[in-house]
Every structure is written in C-alpha cells, then in structure tokens.
Design a protein around this motif. Sequence first.
Motif, PDB file in Angstrom:
ATOM      1  N   GLU A   1      45.014   2.169   6.958  1.00  9.80           N
ATOM      2  CA  GLU A   1      45.363   1.351   5.795  1.00  9.80           C
ATOM      3  C   GLU A   1      44.130   0.901   5.013  1.00  9.80           C
ATOM      4  N   ARG A   2      43.043   0.558   5.739  1.00 13.79           N
ATOM      5  CA  ARG A   2      41.854   0.011   5.062  1.00 13.79           C
ATOM      6  C   ARG A   2      40.555   0.712   5.404  1.00 13.79           C
ATOM      7  N   LEU A   3      40.613   1.742   6.252  1.00 10.78           N
ATOM      8  CA  LEU A   3      39.388   2.370   6.741  1.00 10.78           C
ATOM      9  C   LEU A   3      39.434   3.888   6.598  1.00 10.78           C
ATOM     10  N   PHE A   4      38.253   4.477   6.503  1.00  7.03           N
ATOM     11  CA  PHE A   4      38.090   5.921   6.569  1.00  7.03           C
ATOM     12  C   PHE A   4      37.234   6.209   7.789  1.00  7.03           C
ATOM     13  N   LEU A   5      37.715   7.084   8.662  1.00  4.75           N
ATOM     14  CA  LEU A   5      37.052   7.411   9.921  1.00  4.75           C
ATOM     15  C   LEU A   5      36.690   8.891   9.895  1.00  4.75           C
ATOM     16  N   ARG A   6      35.432   9.187  10.185  1.00  3.30           N
ATOM     17  CA  ARG A   6      35.038  10.596  10.211  1.00  3.30           C
ATOM     18  C   ARG A   6      34.084  10.867  11.359  1.00  3.30           C
ATOM     19  N   LYS A   7      34.020  12.132  11.726  1.00  6.20           N
ATOM     20  CA  LYS A   7      33.092  12.610  12.746  1.00  6.20           C
ATOM     21  C   LYS A   7      31.667  12.240  12.323  1.00  6.20           C
ATOM     22  N   PRO A   8      30.837  11.735  13.247  1.00  5.38           N
ATOM     23  CA  PRO A   8      29.457  11.360  12.888  1.00  5.38           C
ATOM     24  C   PRO A   8      28.644  12.564  12.396  1.00  5.38           C
TER      25      PRO A   8
ATOM     26  N   ALA B   1      31.777  18.375  19.967  1.00  6.22           N
ATOM     27  CA  ALA B   1      31.686  19.823  20.180  1.00  6.22           C
ATOM     28  C   ALA B   1      32.456  20.253  21.428  1.00  6.22           C
ATOM     29  N   ASN B   2      32.383  19.456  22.479  1.00  7.98           N
ATOM     30  CA  ASN B   2      33.040  19.819  23.742  1.00  7.98           C
ATOM     31  C   ASN B   2      34.533  19.531  23.757  1.00  7.98           C
ATOM     32  N   ASP B   3      34.943  18.417  23.146  1.00  6.32           N
ATOM     33  CA  ASP B   3      36.325  17.950  23.282  1.00  6.32           C
ATOM     34  C   ASP B   3      37.156  18.026  22.007  1.00  6.32           C
ATOM     35  N   GLY B   4      36.503  18.124  20.864  1.00  5.38           N
ATOM     36  CA  GLY B   4      37.249  18.139  19.607  1.00  5.38           C
ATOM     37  C   GLY B   4      37.599  16.753  19.100  1.00  5.38           C
ATOM     38  N   PHE B   5      37.077  15.724  19.743  1.00  5.41           N
ATOM     39  CA  PHE B   5      37.267  14.341  19.306  1.00  5.41           C
ATOM     40  C   PHE B   5      36.126  13.524  19.869  1.00  5.41           C
ATOM     41  N   GLY B   6      36.011  12.291  19.416  1.00  3.71           N
ATOM     42  CA  GLY B   6      34.955  11.398  19.884  1.00  3.71           C
ATOM     43  C   GLY B   6      34.915  10.161  19.013  1.00  3.71           C
ATOM     44  N   TYR B   7      33.807   9.455  19.084  1.00  4.76           N
ATOM     45  CA  TYR B   7      33.669   8.244  18.280  1.00  4.76           C
ATOM     46  C   TYR B   7      33.478   8.618  16.818  1.00  4.76           C
ATOM     47  N   TRP B   8      34.039   7.787  15.944  1.00  5.97           N
ATOM     48  CA  TRP B   8      33.944   7.986  14.504  1.00  5.97           C
ATOM     49  C   TRP B   8      32.859   7.118  13.880  1.00  5.97           C
TER      50      TRP B   8
ATOM     51  N   ILE C   1      30.297   0.841   8.198  1.00  2.37           N
ATOM     52  CA  ILE C   1      30.439  -0.540   8.654  1.00  2.37           C
ATOM     53  C   ILE C   1      30.574  -0.633  10.166  1.00  2.37           C
ATOM     54  N   GLY C   2      30.726   0.519  10.823  1.00  3.73           N
ATOM     55  CA  GLY C   2      30.862   0.496  12.267  1.00  3.73           C
ATOM     56  C   GLY C   2      31.037   1.873  12.856  1.00  3.73           C
ATOM     57  N   PHE C   3      31.227   1.870  14.169  1.00  9.42           N
ATOM     58  CA  PHE C   3      31.461   3.096  14.926  1.00  9.42           C
ATOM     59  C   PHE C   3      32.521   2.783  15.963  1.00  9.42           C
TER      60      PHE C   3
ATOM     61  N   ALA D   1      39.186   9.732  31.872  1.00  9.42           N
ATOM     62  CA  ALA D   1      39.842   8.760  30.998  1.00  9.42           C
ATOM     63  C   ALA D   1      39.261   8.869  29.588  1.00  9.42           C
ATOM     64  N   LEU D   2      39.868   8.155  28.674  1.00 12.58           N
ATOM     65  CA  LEU D   2      39.384   8.051  27.300  1.00 12.58           C
ATOM     66  C   LEU D   2      38.838   6.644  27.111  1.00 12.58           C
ATOM     67  N   ASN D   3      37.548   6.552  26.837  1.00  9.51           N
ATOM     68  CA  ASN D   3      36.923   5.249  26.640  1.00  9.51           C
ATOM     69  C   ASN D   3      37.138   4.796  25.197  1.00  9.51           C
ATOM     70  N   LEU D   4      37.768   3.648  25.024  1.00 10.92           N
ATOM     71  CA  LEU D   4      37.970   3.044  23.713  1.00 10.92           C
ATOM     72  C   LEU D   4      36.749   2.190  23.401  1.00 10.92           C
ATOM     73  N   TYR D   5      36.171   2.437  22.243  1.00  8.41           N
ATOM     74  CA  TYR D   5      34.921   1.780  21.874  1.00  8.41           C
ATOM     75  C   TYR D   5      34.990   1.367  20.412  1.00  8.41           C
ATOM     76  N   TYR D   6      34.415   0.213  20.095  1.00 10.25           N
ATOM     77  CA  TYR D   6      34.307  -0.234  18.702  1.00 10.25           C
ATOM     78  C   TYR D   6      33.140  -1.199  18.592  1.00 10.25           C
TER      79      TYR D   6
END
Length: 193
Positions: free
Chosen positions: A34-41, A85-92, A103-105, A118-123
């Motif tokens: 709604e308020r953010l754009f998230l992209r691969k680093p 590269a390994n998983d196809g997802f990660g931190y944005w 403004i963040g990661f 597991a999947l580590n949730l990080y912000y």
Amino acid sequence: MSDRMIKKVWNDSLDDEEGSSGAVVSTFQHVHTERLFLRKPENQDVTDILRIHGNPATNRYNPHGPMTNNDEAAERLNDWQKSWANDGFGYWSIFAAEGSEIIGFGGISRIFWVGREALNLYYRFDNGSWGRGYATEIARTAVQLAAEHLPDLPVIARINPANSPSIKVAAKVGLRLNPMASNNDYAVYTIRW
C-alpha cells in the motif's frame, strides 16, 4: 493475499514455463504494498546499508552493534545477493512508494535455526521512518508471500527480548513466542513451526 496489502507483484523476469522456482523469483523481486516499494538489493545500495546499519539508533537492540565501515556493508550486500541467487528470494531494499531513497531493508531469508530450516523475518528502518507502521507492513507482506509460495517453511523472527517494538510487530503479523526455539540472545517468535 489481500489486494489491499499487495497492490501489484511484477512478474517481469520469468514466465510460467520456468516452473515454481521461477514463479517464486519473479514474485519476490519487485513488490508494491500500500505504501512501500520492495525490490531485490542492488550494488548501489551499499551506501544505504551502511547508513542504516551503521546508525547506533537502529542498532540499539542488536547484540553485534552497528556496522562500522563500507567493507562490512559490502559483505552484507554480498550475503543478501547470494540468498537471492540461491533461493530466488531474500531481504528487500525498501522505499516509500512516493520516494526515491531507501528507508530500510527487510523481508525473509532462508536460514537454519536450532537444526531446522526456516525463513528468517527481518526488518530494519532508518530511524526517520519509525512510527509509521512500515515494519508491520513489510513483515505482513513477507509472511503472506511466504505462506503462499513457501508454505513448508516456518517463519521466525529472532528478537532481543528488550526490543518491545519488534516484538509488537511480530505479534501483529501472527508470530508467537516459541521458547523451544529461543536462546540466551534471542526471544524467537514463530509461525508454522
């Protein structure tokens, strides 16, 4: 996934013939909430990684303290890019929808915790962006995408027990304290454990 939470997921890099891993990659690469754009680093994000991760205010509860130099930031970026590269997802890398500055990661990344995948949730956000609900927005989006595309993996958030703002975010998105996954350094909040 709620249309309100995720307005648009760009599937701009892979088509359906590439299989489920291709779908995960394309789903996670560019996301609008709604308020953010998230992209691969990207490589140019290293300065922002140091700016945000080197800020003592954003590391108040980090047992390792703030980053101190560009080499550390470059190493962190390299680790994040390896995850992608390994998983196809990660931190944005996270942008306010109307802005051009990071403004963040945050997001999810595959880890092993207490002998389990597991999947580590990080912000982590620039302190000028605190108090606007962005952490909850990114966490909710990451948990929803994980449930849709990686349902066999639990999501965990490793949080310093004194970090009540992060604990509140984890609780808002459905994670609950898991004493069996916690240790002396972290209270671990989980979903689908």
